[in-house]
Design an enzyme around this catalytic site. Structure first.
Site, mmCIF file in Angstrom:
data_model
loop_
_atom_site.group_PDB
_atom_site.id
_atom_site.type_symbol
_atom_site.label_atom_id
_atom_site.label_comp_id
_atom_site.label_asym_id
_atom_site.label_seq_id
_atom_site.Cartn_x
_atom_site.Cartn_y
_atom_site.Cartn_z
ATOM 1 N N LYS A 69 35.433 35.679 32.279
ATOM 2 C CA LYS A 69 36.223 36.862 31.951
ATOM 3 C C LYS A 69 37.488 36.549 31.138
ATOM 4 O O LYS A 69 37.925 37.345 30.334
ATOM 5 C CB LYS A 69 36.624 37.598 33.229
ATOM 6 C CG LYS A 69 35.485 38.366 33.870
ATOM 7 C CD LYS A 69 35.993 39.142 35.063
ATOM 8 C CE LYS A 69 34.906 40.070 35.577
ATOM 9 N NZ LYS A 69 35.419 41.050 36.524
ATOM 10 N N ASP A 105 37.430 47.094 34.989
ATOM 11 C CA ASP A 105 37.483 46.837 36.437
ATOM 12 C C ASP A 105 38.517 47.728 37.132
ATOM 13 O O ASP A 105 38.257 48.301 38.185
ATOM 14 C CB ASP A 105 37.830 45.366 36.702
ATOM 15 C CG ASP A 105 36.659 44.441 36.427
ATOM 16 O OD1 ASP A 105 35.500 44.870 36.607
ATOM 17 O OD2 ASP A 105 36.906 43.282 36.037
#
Ligand code: ATR
Length: 283
Positions: A69, A105
């Site tokens: 990420k 997220d």
């Protein structure tokens, strides 16, 4: 951007247990889109070349999971503000010959809490446990959603300081020492963003952090969330949730970015919840 036959993938290492292909294909069926969505496992040293190859093969979108990420940020020609603030990318879109990075997220967590569980986040005094990738991912969105004070507590205090510095909200966000947890008072929202549930050392949390008005959330799901959710119940938290809803909602936001369509998430969430409750884990 709507490309029914374009290629999509979830990128990680390992990635064989990822639920993302299942979730995205479920979304795509709502519009009869025949979605090509695969699992793509790449080692860190193969990342740059892998992104080039996937684009050459028709790839237009990727979800990014551990451990990539943060590393994919350097491979993006543009980063959306929420990816910059989260210092990580979970959604890649291939536009005009280059990868663009976003992070869904945080909005995934906020949408799960506000829309599925009808939690009003505004003004909630919030404790964020952990200051790793997961914590960076959700903290900006929680502040944007209007929570009150945010205390970030991490075993390694420097990482909590780093997160608070990135947030640039001196009036609301503060780092605290892990060993001072029992002195921090009562919280309306407690988020477990540590990876303790994936290891052998359960968190030792004081009960006095929580009460009947407290909402407790573990960003993990399945086996990894069991210890924290058991603590939340023992501490008398009014409500406690795992990260399964966040997983579905972050996927929905990625799908919207790629397809320009907002999927209904209730059906796939109910299916995954049934699986998780039936089998004890849906990982
Ligand atoms: P992720 O991307 O899942 O957030 P990470 O970036 O490795 O993973 O971060 C893991 C987080 O869990 C960190 O905040 C870590 O604390 P440290 O920074 O002190 O390592 C926290 N963590 C992991 N195991 C823990 C434990 N047993 N007790 C407390 N915190 C723990």
């Amino acid at each position: 951007m709507r490309q029914p036959h374009a290629r999509f993938a979830v990128l990680g290492q390992p990635v064989d247990h990822s639920l993302s292909p299942y979730i995205h294909k479920h979304f795509a069926r709502q519009w009869s889109i025949d979605l090509d969505y695969i699992r793509l496992e790449l080692a860190p040293e193969a990342l740059a070349q892998g992104l080039i190859r996937f684009a050459a093969d028709g790839g237009v979108g990727m979800n990014v999971t551990l451990p990539h990420k943060r590393a994919v940020m350097a491979l993006c020609s543009e980063l959306m503000p929420r990816a910059r603030r989260a210092q990580s990318v979970n959604t890649l879109s291939y536009i005009d010959g280059a990868w663009h990075g976003d992070n869904t997220d945080g909005i995934g967590l906020v949408n799960d809490l506000c829309m599925r569980h009808n939690i009003d986040l505004r003004g909630r005094r919030t404790l964020l446990l952990g200051a790793g990738g997961a914590a960076f991912g959700v903290a900006p969105a929680l502040l944007d959603a209007g929570i009150g004070e945010l205390l970030v507590c991490n075993r390694t205090t420097e990482r909590a300081d780093d997160l608070v510095n990135v947030l640039q909200e001196p009036a609301r966000a503060h780092a605290r020492y892990w060993q001072d947890l029992s002195e921090l008072g009562h919280f309306d929202l407690i988020i477990n963003a540590t990876s303790a549930g994936r290891g052998m050392q359960p968190l030792q949390l004081p009960f006095r952090l929580a009460g009947a008005s407290t909402v407790a959330v573990d960003l993990s799901y399945g086996m990894a969330a069991i210890d924290f959710l058991a603590w939340a119940q023992a501490a008398g938290c009014g409500e406690a949730f795992d990260g399964l809803g966040m997983l579905v909602e972050q996927a929905a936001e990625s799908f919207r970015i790629w397809q320009g369509l907002r999927p209904d998430t209730d059906g796939v969430y109910a299916e995954l919840r049934r699986l998780a409750d039936g089998e004890g884990a849906a990982e």
